[in-house]
Write a protein that holds these residues in place. Structure first.
Motif, mmCIF file in Angstrom:
data_model
loop_
_atom_site.group_PDB
_atom_site.id
_atom_site.type_symbol
_atom_site.label_atom_id
_atom_site.label_comp_id
_atom_site.label_asym_id
_atom_site.label_seq_id
_atom_site.Cartn_x
_atom_site.Cartn_y
_atom_site.Cartn_z
ATOM 1 N N TYR A 97 13.942 -31.293 1.950
ATOM 2 C CA TYR A 97 14.250 -32.534 2.370
ATOM 3 C C TYR A 97 15.505 -32.988 1.338
ATOM 4 C CZ TYR A 97 11.424 -32.258 6.548
ATOM 5 O OH TYR A 97 10.617 -31.763 8.073
ATOM 6 N N LYS A 98 16.642 -33.070 1.033
ATOM 7 C CA LYS A 98 17.275 -33.563 0.658
ATOM 8 C C LYS A 98 18.427 -33.853 1.501
ATOM 9 C CE LYS A 98 20.035 -33.388 -4.159
ATOM 10 N NZ LYS A 98 20.843 -34.047 -3.619
ATOM 11 N N ASP A 99 19.151 -35.110 0.981
ATOM 12 C CA ASP A 99 19.875 -36.011 1.711
ATOM 13 C C ASP A 99 19.931 -35.962 3.521
ATOM 14 O OD1 ASP A 99 20.798 -37.297 -0.911
ATOM 15 O OD2 ASP A 99 22.063 -35.660 -0.577
ATOM 16 N N ASN A 100 20.455 -35.032 3.726
ATOM 17 C CA ASN A 100 21.216 -34.857 5.560
ATOM 18 C C ASN A 100 20.844 -32.571 5.596
ATOM 19 O OD1 ASN A 100 23.169 -33.732 4.411
ATOM 20 N ND2 ASN A 100 24.223 -34.338 5.666
ATOM 21 N N ILE A 101 20.040 -32.556 4.330
ATOM 22 C CA ILE A 101 19.973 -30.942 4.362
ATOM 23 C C ILE A 101 18.271 -30.873 5.013
ATOM 24 C CG2 ILE A 101 20.061 -28.947 2.861
ATOM 25 C CD1 ILE A 101 22.572 -30.302 1.539
ATOM 26 N N LYS A 102 17.911 -29.947 5.237
ATOM 27 C CA LYS A 102 16.545 -29.340 5.738
ATOM 28 C C LYS A 102 16.447 -27.607 5.602
ATOM 29 C CE LYS A 102 13.295 -28.801 9.301
ATOM 30 N NZ LYS A 102 12.654 -29.262 10.647
ATOM 31 N N ASN A 143 19.379 -26.572 8.320
ATOM 32 C CA ASN A 143 18.992 -27.415 9.138
ATOM 33 C C ASN A 143 18.837 -26.551 10.434
ATOM 34 O OD1 ASN A 143 19.897 -29.275 7.943
ATOM 35 N ND2 ASN A 143 22.012 -29.181 7.807
ATOM 36 N N HIS A 174 10.011 -35.113 0.307
ATOM 37 C CA HIS A 174 10.864 -34.419 0.320
ATOM 38 C C HIS A 174 10.654 -32.821 0.170
ATOM 39 C CE1 HIS A 174 12.627 -38.485 -0.645
ATOM 40 N NE2 HIS A 174 13.696 -37.906 -0.297
#
Length: 187
Positions: free
Chosen positions: A104-109, A122, A91
């Motif tokens: 990286y967290k959930d759907n966030i980059k 993203n 992460h």
């Protein structure tokens, strides 16, 4: 008469000594009062008096918060963990060769590079007003507002209390609505 002259010289010498001691004391007090923030050549200011509150919890950091271009920077890993990012190499990915970090967290980059004011959320380019930096002991510091907002948080600076308030957007909106209702009732 010679005794009087020597006595006068001693008094004058002592008063000069007292003035020097007083001057040194005043300088020391000024350094202690103004020395809370240490500025280095790059314009980085150590700000130990800045408080960070995330989701209602006062956070403490091993390394002192910094200010650069009037923006608060916090130690990378500690800040991310306080924002709910998993503390592992999947992460929080550090690339030592290019001095970058991918979060990286959930759907966030989020991609940040030390010394660069260009970041990616993203894979969309974002221009930062303050770049991530390396500081003493090779600690990496990242912009608190940018990273928090990229992770969906609301960030508010309270200059009176020198506090950075970071909250989930939904909780922030709820509290803001309550405060607005209270204000209208008071009117």
């Amino acid at each position: 008469s010679i005794f009087y002259t020597v006595k006068t010289a001693i008094v004058i010498e002592r008063s000069g000594f007292v003035k020097k001691i007083g001057l040194v004391f005043c300088i020391c007090v000024a350094i202690m009062v103004l020395g809370g923030n240490v500025v280095n050549a790059e314009g980085i200011i150590e700000t130990p008096d800045v408080r960070i509150i995330i989701n209602g919890k006062v956070c403490s950091f091993t390394d002192v918060p910094l200010s650069l271009n009037q923006r608060t920077l916090l130690p990378l890993r500690e800040m991310l963990v306080n924002l709910g990012v998993e503390n592992d190499d999947e992460h929080i990915v550090w690339n030592g060769d290019e001095k970058s970090v991918t979060i990286y967290k959930d759907n966030i980059k989020i991609y940040l590079k030390i010394g660069s004011n260009i970041a990616f959320v993203n894979d969309e380019k974002v221009v930062l007003d303050t770049e991530p930096i390396g500081y003493k002991n090779q600690r990496i510091y990242i912009p608190a507002r940018f990273v928090s907002q990229a992770l969906g948080k609301k960030v508010v600076w309270d200059g009176i209390t020198k506090t950075v308030l970071i909250r989930d957007q939904e909780a922030f909106d709820s509290i803001k609505e309550i405060l607005q209702k209270a204000d209208s009732c008071m009117d």
